[in-house]
Design a protein around this motif. Structure first.
Motif, short mmCIF file in Angstrom:
data_model
loop_
_atom_site.label_atom_id
_atom_site.label_comp_id
_atom_site.label_asym_id
_atom_site.label_seq_id
_atom_site.Cartn_x
_atom_site.Cartn_y
_atom_site.Cartn_z
N ALA A 96 -45.45 3.26 31.90
CA ALA A 96 -44.59 2.55 30.88
C ALA A 96 -45.60 2.65 29.63
O ALA A 96 -44.79 2.91 28.35
N PHE A 97 -46.84 2.69 29.70
CA PHE A 97 -47.66 2.88 28.44
C PHE A 97 -47.48 4.12 27.50
O PHE A 97 -47.35 4.18 26.62
N ILE A 98 -47.47 5.12 28.48
CA ILE A 98 -47.34 6.31 27.76
C ILE A 98 -45.93 6.76 27.14
O ILE A 98 -45.83 7.28 26.18
N GLU A 99 -44.66 6.05 27.82
CA GLU A 99 -43.51 5.98 27.32
C GLU A 99 -43.59 5.32 25.89
O GLU A 99 -42.93 5.69 24.82
N VAL A 100 -44.44 4.20 25.60
CA VAL A 100 -44.23 3.57 24.30
C VAL A 100 -45.03 4.55 23.44
O VAL A 100 -44.53 4.84 22.14
N LEU A 101 -46.21 5.06 23.84
CA LEU A 101 -46.78 6.13 22.69
C LEU A 101 -45.67 7.43 22.55
O LEU A 101 -45.87 7.64 21.17
N VAL A 102 -45.20 8.08 23.61
CA VAL A 102 -44.30 9.11 23.42
C VAL A 102 -43.02 8.77 22.28
O VAL A 102 -42.93 9.35 21.51
N SER A 103 -42.47 7.56 22.55
CA SER A 103 -41.29 7.24 21.78
C SER A 103 -41.70 6.90 20.41
O SER A 103 -40.72 6.73 19.61
N SER A 104 -43.18 6.44 20.26
CA SER A 104 -43.52 6.21 18.88
C SER A 104 -43.75 7.31 18.07
O SER A 104 -44.49 7.18 16.97
N GLY A 105 -43.97 8.61 18.70
CA GLY A 105 -44.36 9.91 18.05
C GLY A 105 -46.06 10.09 18.21
O GLY A 105 -46.61 11.00 17.52
N ALA A 106 -46.55 9.05 19.03
CA ALA A 106 -47.97 9.24 19.21
C ALA A 106 -48.35 10.21 20.55
O ALA A 106 -48.99 9.63 21.38
N TYR A 107 -47.83 11.67 20.23
CA TYR A 107 -48.02 12.49 21.47
C TYR A 107 -49.36 12.58 21.86
O TYR A 107 -49.71 12.80 23.12
N SER A 108 -50.27 12.97 20.96
CA SER A 108 -51.74 13.15 21.45
C SER A 108 -52.05 12.18 22.18
O SER A 108 -52.99 12.19 23.18
#
Length: 630
Positions: A96-108
């Motif tokens: 769920a946390f990685i989903e937040v990062l990816v959906s916000s464009g914080a891929y790295s």
């Protein structure tokens, strides 16, 4: 776009998989219900405060739902606070946390979080692996993606369909097509989703023929697959092919959706195919396709770029949903068509209605000021970008100001503005000033600008041709020939002039001296007829810009067979009297053709609309909307 559709097809993460001691089931159920209705972090934070106050802050069900809200709202900061304060998060909370990062464009950050999870000895599952592979693909992080591929094999996840699709997408985005094809070929069921991903990867890298070959192998194509190919063709400049494929799609009985419509309208806009664009618009109305702000913006853009600015304005006013994209389309449309005051009025209206302008907005409105010679208004708007809106000025904004100063003849001021600017000028900015020097006959400054372009190696073919024409117009034919010789020596490819015209829903293209058209005899017959009429109008061809050592009559002929004139001649013989002739040219309209088209509009009593590389020219009764400055 298509990748997002594939991602949407990934299996959802279900709450029942979370392992916890539930406490009060009824209370939790009520809290979850309230959280699921939240549309923003502001709505969720009071509920979160209530949960903390009542002593159950680490319930994984609640935390999972809070992180999902953060994902929907792209709230990394709130999600990070929750995650940092969570003791021993399990794989689902990591997901769920990685989903937040990816959906916000914080891929790295998403990739790093995943490797931290592995370091904490938490095994990945078939939900988190596609998610982090998506992050690797978006970040073009091939090395991390290959490491995760090894883990996929190690943990026995290679048979999962969603994992395979994301691996294929990763390799395709990173340009590793052999690896992408290998994963694709090893899939036991190569369905339309997997095929669409493979096709999209080819198109993203400009490999149109490979994409089409793969597309032809798909037995059952859905709307996403058709749209992916049409969109990719448009992005790769294959507009005619995109429209052909749309007709093929119709024959196959597949109905377009909103995304397909936007792709088609984009193709029509770039081709200047007004009649085809109108047909797409009527299709939207006939089948009740929703005209939201995205479709609405595409329609406004299409009509604007096809030269029918009145229809674009009428449609803009009728739209129920307008956002910054819609306003930008209208402002840019007015600017392209030389309607400077109207563009500024839309800009002011936009601000009054509380719509925050973007960098694109300012490019459009400054371009409008340039076309209208509105120096004071232009500089006021230019200054307001940073002082009022905190928008960083980019090179295209500086370019508009140089063009504006050049238009009104303030050439030294334009030169000083470039030298004092906070951005390194490119060949477009210097070329704009060089063009202004030619028009205002300031050859001394023009030669200084040209030397800067040549010394810094910033000149493209258009700059070389412009400089050659400057020399030729001053009678310096030796220097003009030297510039063209340098163009050849440097290996700079001159882009050939190409003009297109839409007749009976078909696009007809012409090159310089083109004899490929089946109606070439009639076209050249009309050209001769027009040349005879031009002589009676005291037309004097600008043969001084031709640097080749050829006879005068050969120079006249070389000018008369420019692609836009052939397109106009075809329009005259194949359309009804009094109808508007619309031509699109890939390069700037030359001075001689500009003078001739003004006379053609007067002689034939036809309105002629020409869209060149920079703007629209509306010729009517011997006058052009650009005021003879372009």
């Amino acid at each position: 776009m298509i990748v997002a559709a594939v991602a949407a097809a990934s299996p959802p993460i279900s709450l029942p998989y979370l392992n916890s001691n539930p406490g009060s089931f009824r209370d939790r159920k009520q809290l979850l219900f309230k959280l699921q209705k939240c549309k923003s972090i502001q709505h969720a934070s009071p509920i979160h405060a209530h949960i903390i106050k009542n002593g159950n802050p680490n319930d994984p069900f609640i935390l999972f739902e809070l992180l999902r809200i953060c994902s929907r709202c792209c709230s990394i900061e709130y999600a990070s606070t929750i995650f940092r304060q969570t003791p021993d998060p399990n794989v689902f909370l990591y997901t769920a946390f990685i989903e937040v990062l990816v959906s916000s464009g914080a891929y790295s950050d998403g990739i790093r979080t995943y490797f931290q999870m592995i370091k904490d000895f938490i095994l990945p599952d078939h939900y988190i692996i596609p998610l982090v592979l998506k992050a690797c693909g978006s970040a073009l992080d091939l090395k991390s993606g290959e490491q995760i591929h090894c883990q996929v094999l190690k943990f026995g996840k290679s048979s999962d369909r969603f994992v395979r699709v994301k691996l294929m997408e990763l390799y395709g985005k990173c340009g590793e097509f052999n690896d992408a094809k290998k994963v694709f070929d090893e899939m036991p069921q190569r369905d339309v989703v997997a095929s669409t991903v493979m096709i999209s990867c080819y198109l993203d890298h400009g490999l149109v023929s490979k994409a089409i070959d793969e597309f032809r192998l798909v037995s059952t194509k859905d709307i996403v697959c058709w749209t992916a190919v049409i969109d990719g063709l448009v992005r790769n400049g294959e507009m005619n092919y995109a429209l052909e494929l749309f007709r093929e799609m119709q024959m196959a009985g597949v109905k377009p959706n909103e995304v397909t419509i936007v792709c088609l309208l984009s193709a029509c806009a770039q081709l200047g195919a007004l009649e085809l664009g109108k047909w797409v618009h009527s299709y939207v109305e006939k089948y009740n396709i929703q005209v939201n702000h995205i479709v609405g913006s595409a329609l406004v853009n299409m009509y604007s770029r096809c030269g029918d600015i009145d229809e674009a304005a009428s449609l803009f006013e009728d739209l129920k949903a307008r956002d910054v994209t819609t306003y930008n389309s209208m402002i840019v449309g007015y600017a392209l068509n030389g309607k400077s005051i109207e563009a500024i009025k839309i800009f002011q209206r936009m601000k009054h209605e509380g719509v925050k302008p973007t960098s694109i907005t300012f490019s459009g409105v400054l371009n409008a000021c340039s076309h209208g010679g509105l120096v004071d208004i232009g500089f006021d708007i230019f200054e307001s970008m940073e002082t009022e809106y905190g928008i960083e000025r980019r090179i295209e904004h500086y370019g508009c100001m140089v063009d504006l100063l050049g238009r009104v003849g303030r050439l030294q001021e334009a030169y000083d503005f470039i030298q004092k600017g906070n951005i390194a000028p490119d060949n477009i900015i210097w070329g704009s000033l060089l063009s202004a020097c030619r028009i205002h006959k300031n050859f001394e400054l023009g030669e200084r600008v040209a030397k800067i372009l040549l010394e810094y190696g910033a000149a493209d073919s258009g700059t070389y041709i412009l400089l050659s024409n400057v020399y030729a117009s001053r009678g310096k034919f030796k220097e003009a020939a030297q510039v063209r010789a340098k163009l050849r020596e440097e290996g700079v490819q001159k882009e050939p002039g190409c003009s297109s015209i839409e007749v009976n829903n078909e696009i007809h293209e012409f090159l310089l001296g083109d004899i490929r058209h089946p109606e070439r005899e009639a076209i050249y017959g009309k050209l001769k007829e027009l040349n005879d009429m031009l002589d009676s109008e005291d037309y004097a061809p600008a043969t001084d810009v031709i640097s080749q050592d050829i006879e005068e009559h050969e120079k006249r002929w070389a000018l008369s067979i420019h692609s836009e004139r052939l397109a106009i001649c075809y329009g005259l013989i194949s359309t009804k009297p009094c109808t508007t002739i619309r031509v699109v040219k890939n390069l700037r309209v030359c001075n001689d053709c500009h003078s001739v088209i003004k006379l053609i509009s007067k002689i034939t009593r036809r309105k002629v609309v020409v869209r060149d590389r920079n703007r629209f020219h509306h010729f009517e009764n011997g006058v052009c909307s650009c005021g003879d400055y372009w």
